[in-house]
Design an enzyme around this catalytic site. Structure first.
Site, PDB file in Angstrom:
ATOM      1  N   PRO A   2       0.820  -1.206   0.000  1.00  0.00           N
ATOM      2  CA  PRO A   2       0.000   0.000   0.000  1.00  0.00           C
ATOM      3  C   PRO A   2       0.855   1.258   0.000  1.00  0.00           C
ATOM      4  CG  PRO A   2      -0.862  -1.597   1.563  1.00  0.00           C
ATOM      5  CD  PRO A   2       0.455  -2.140   1.064  1.00  0.00           C
ATOM      6  N   GLU A   3       0.465   2.223  -0.807  1.00  0.00           N
ATOM      7  CA  GLU A   3       1.201   3.482  -0.891  1.00  0.00           C
ATOM      8  C   GLU A   3       0.449   4.569  -0.148  1.00  0.00           C
ATOM      9  OE1 GLU A   3       2.718   4.487  -4.722  1.00  0.00           O
ATOM     10  OE2 GLU A   3       3.154   2.417  -5.247  1.00  0.00           O
ATOM     11  N   HIS A 100      -4.715 -15.766  10.781  1.00  0.00           N
ATOM     12  CA  HIS A 100      -4.152 -14.600  10.105  1.00  0.00           C
ATOM     13  C   HIS A 100      -4.509 -13.283  10.786  1.00  0.00           C
ATOM     14  CE1 HIS A 100      -2.650 -17.053   6.868  1.00  0.00           C
ATOM     15  NE2 HIS A 100      -3.835 -17.622   6.766  1.00  0.00           N
ATOM     16  N   ARG A 122       0.974 -12.171   5.283  1.00  0.00           N
ATOM     17  CA  ARG A 122       2.410 -12.306   5.005  1.00  0.00           C
ATOM     18  C   ARG A 122       3.286 -11.796   6.148  1.00  0.00           C
ATOM     19  NH1 ARG A 122       2.747 -10.504  -1.404  1.00  0.00           N
ATOM     20  NH2 ARG A 122       0.946 -11.716  -2.106  1.00  0.00           N
ATOM     21  N   LYS A 165      22.754  15.514  -8.635  1.00  0.00           N
ATOM     22  CA  LYS A 165      22.408  14.101  -8.548  1.00  0.00           C
ATOM     23  C   LYS A 165      22.384  13.475  -9.941  1.00  0.00           C
ATOM     24  CE  LYS A 165      19.278  11.404  -5.596  1.00  0.00           C
ATOM     25  NZ  LYS A 165      20.329  11.140  -4.607  1.00  0.00           N
TER      26      LYS A 165
END
Length: 292
Positions: A2-3, A100, A122, A165
């Site tokens: 998830p972002e 879970h 997970r 950079k």
């Protein structure tokens, strides 16, 4: 994983239930997730009142009446449930009950109790308790850059951060020390909207184009939040809804499909979305619209 928009969507879903609520009947069903639960974790949460739900980068933060902040990172498959409600539909099976579900408790507010569960098939997520006055200096947060939706994030910030950079701009934007919370999906989308090639050196992009990029990053994230997040694979929000921004991606996940952009030519861009690997992550972009 998830972002930022996905985590923000969960934060907004949890706030009406948790903010101002007292925690009770807290239990954990195993000693660890990605990391061990804090010492006396259940005891320290039991009876505490949640002041509010915040977000920093991809972390959820719940300051408590005890002077500590309960921190959660969702990892890849972490999700909260409310009264046992499944957190949306998933492309990949990821059980949320039984073995879970690793954390549970009740949020008591205005005489009503809501059961809260946290499942993580997970177990890449984790929880912590940090003294609230030490959150900013904690190793999880001390090195983070500005929030992309905050006032400290701007084209001027990117100019300074990218000065000299030579690393490509795609990987540079994923550096959490430069900007906190940006992930692979929305970096691809932002670079496309800004018409900046993911291959160019970060330090070679002009100030004007970085100003545009900073603005576009905000737009992409706000669009995703408004749509409820991307809901790719295992992610779903805390109200049981499913995000639909994934259906409006311009480039992400669209390898070999026609570009949706416009160009100087009548009829729009005739390019095709390409996929390359940068820094071990897939990059999707249009070589025609996003030329070096």
């Amino acid at each position: 994983m998830p972002e930022l928009p996905e985590v923000e969507t969960v934060r907004r879903g949890l706030t009406p239930v948790l903010a101002g609520a007292r925690l009770s009947r807290v239990r954990i069903n195993r000693p660890d997730l990605r990391f061990p639960f804090p010492e006396r974790f259940v005891e320290r949460l039991e009876g505490a009142t949640v002041e509010r739900i915040d977000r920093r980068a991809k972390y959820l933060l719940a300051p408590l009446s005890t002077g500590e902040t309960w921190v959660t990172h969702l990892g890849m498959t972490g999700r909260f449930t409310l009264d046992g409600t499944l957190l949306g539909e998933f492309e990949e099976a990821a059980p949320i009950a039984g073995k879970h579900e690793h954390f549970s408790g009740c949020a008591v507010r205005d005489g009503a109790a809501t059961r809260i569960g946290y499942a993580d098939a997970r177990r890449f997520g984790f929880m912590g308790l940090i003294r609230t006055d030490q959150v900013e200096t904690h190793p999880w947060f001390a090195g983070l850059g500005p929030e992309p939706l905050g006032n400290s994030f701007s084209g001027a910030h990117l100019v300074e951060a990218f000065a000299g950079k030579t690393q490509n701009i795609k990987v540079s934007l994923l550096d959490q020390r430069i900007v906190a919370g940006l992930g692979n999906i929305y970096v691809c989308e932002a670079l496309y909207r800004a018409r900046i090639s993911p291959l160019v050196a970060a330090g070679s992009v002009s100030k004007a184009r970085l100003e545009t990029l900073a603005s576009v990053v905000r737009d992409v994230l706000n669009d995703a939040i408004a749509a409820g997040g991307s809901t790719l694979k295992d992610f779903a929000n805390a109200e049981g809804g499913q995000g639909y921004f994934q259906h409006r991606f311009d480039v992400y996940g669209r390898e070999d499909e026609p570009c949706r952009g416009e160009s100087a030519k009548a009829g729009g861009c005739t390019g095709t979305v390409a996929r390359i690997v940068q820094g071990g992550r897939s990059t999707f972009y249009c070589p025609s619209c996003q030329r070096k």
